[in-house]
Design an enzyme around this catalytic site. Sequence first.
Site, mmCIF file in Angstrom:
data_model
loop_
_atom_site.group_PDB
_atom_site.id
_atom_site.type_symbol
_atom_site.label_atom_id
_atom_site.label_comp_id
_atom_site.label_asym_id
_atom_site.label_seq_id
_atom_site.Cartn_x
_atom_site.Cartn_y
_atom_site.Cartn_z
ATOM 1 N N PRO A 149 5.221 8.091 1.853
ATOM 2 C CA PRO A 149 5.513 7.471 0.552
ATOM 3 C C PRO A 149 6.932 6.898 0.492
ATOM 4 C CG PRO A 149 4.463 9.618 0.276
ATOM 5 C CD PRO A 149 4.818 9.504 1.726
ATOM 6 N N ASN A 150 7.086 5.902 -0.385
ATOM 7 C CA ASN A 150 8.384 5.289 -0.660
ATOM 8 C C ASN A 150 9.013 4.642 0.566
ATOM 9 O OD1 ASN A 150 8.301 6.253 -3.385
ATOM 10 N ND2 ASN A 150 8.923 8.275 -2.614
ATOM 11 N N ARG A 151 8.172 4.275 1.530
ATOM 12 C CA ARG A 151 8.627 3.623 2.760
ATOM 13 C C ARG A 151 9.568 4.492 3.583
ATOM 14 N NH1 ARG A 151 4.788 1.313 1.341
ATOM 15 N NH2 ARG A 151 4.384 -0.925 1.344
ATOM 16 N N LEU A 152 9.583 5.794 3.317
ATOM 17 C CA LEU A 152 10.380 6.720 4.125
ATOM 18 C C LEU A 152 9.482 7.270 5.246
ATOM 19 C CD1 LEU A 152 12.466 8.595 1.398
ATOM 20 C CD2 LEU A 152 13.178 6.730 2.907
ATOM 21 N N LYS A 193 0.849 -1.182 0.000
ATOM 22 C CA LYS A 193 0.000 0.000 0.000
ATOM 23 C C LYS A 193 0.889 1.238 0.000
ATOM 24 C CE LYS A 193 -3.063 2.442 3.164
ATOM 25 N NZ LYS A 193 -3.913 2.395 4.339
#
Length: 214
Positions: A190-193, A9
């Site tokens: 976002p972007n797993r950051l 997700k």
Amino acid sequence: MENLHDKRKIYEQSELLESQIKTNPMEQFRDWFLDAGSHPGISEANAMAVSTVEADGCPRTRMVLLKSYTWEGFIFYTNYKSRKGQAIEATNLACLHFFWPPLERQIIIKAALEKLPENLSDGYFASRPRGSQLGAVVSPQSDVIPDRNYLEKKLTALEQFYEGKEIPRPENWGGYMAKPYEIEFWQGRPNRLHDRIIYNLQSDFDWTVKRLAP
């Protein structure tokens, strides 16, 4: 085997920046908890995982309901002779975890636990629905029992015994105050950051605040 590689997700609802947070994590918890409690997609904002370490050294996690929180910490109730109660008795420590997927938020809390005074446990027990009171008396929580019928028969007998009477709180049932010494707030990004802000208790209500890498 089902491949779950693409089950992911995108987190993009919010952010957690140092300029936005409270200096006291209990204030930050209150703000997030109120957000969760008012969100239509969250039916039990007070549902939390409680992890304890058992005698074999392995953690064990179960879901319980937070019943109150104060400047000191978080309050929940359980059977003191249950597996969680025995683990708490042995270590005095637990980790609490809240996860609210619709808000893309979680909170991880490391805490030292203390039993509540008996009068507070008495007061809460008296406020519970009668069925919940009977359930606390009937169940030898975490013990091995022969079958479901064993509980049903005990419940029927107790319903008859206590008909028209108040049900006293069992001595082995009551509350804990989980006093936090570390609280991490996690906001999906976002972007797993992801944003991770961690508070560590120094003394009394003095907390340090740091950012962790996602």
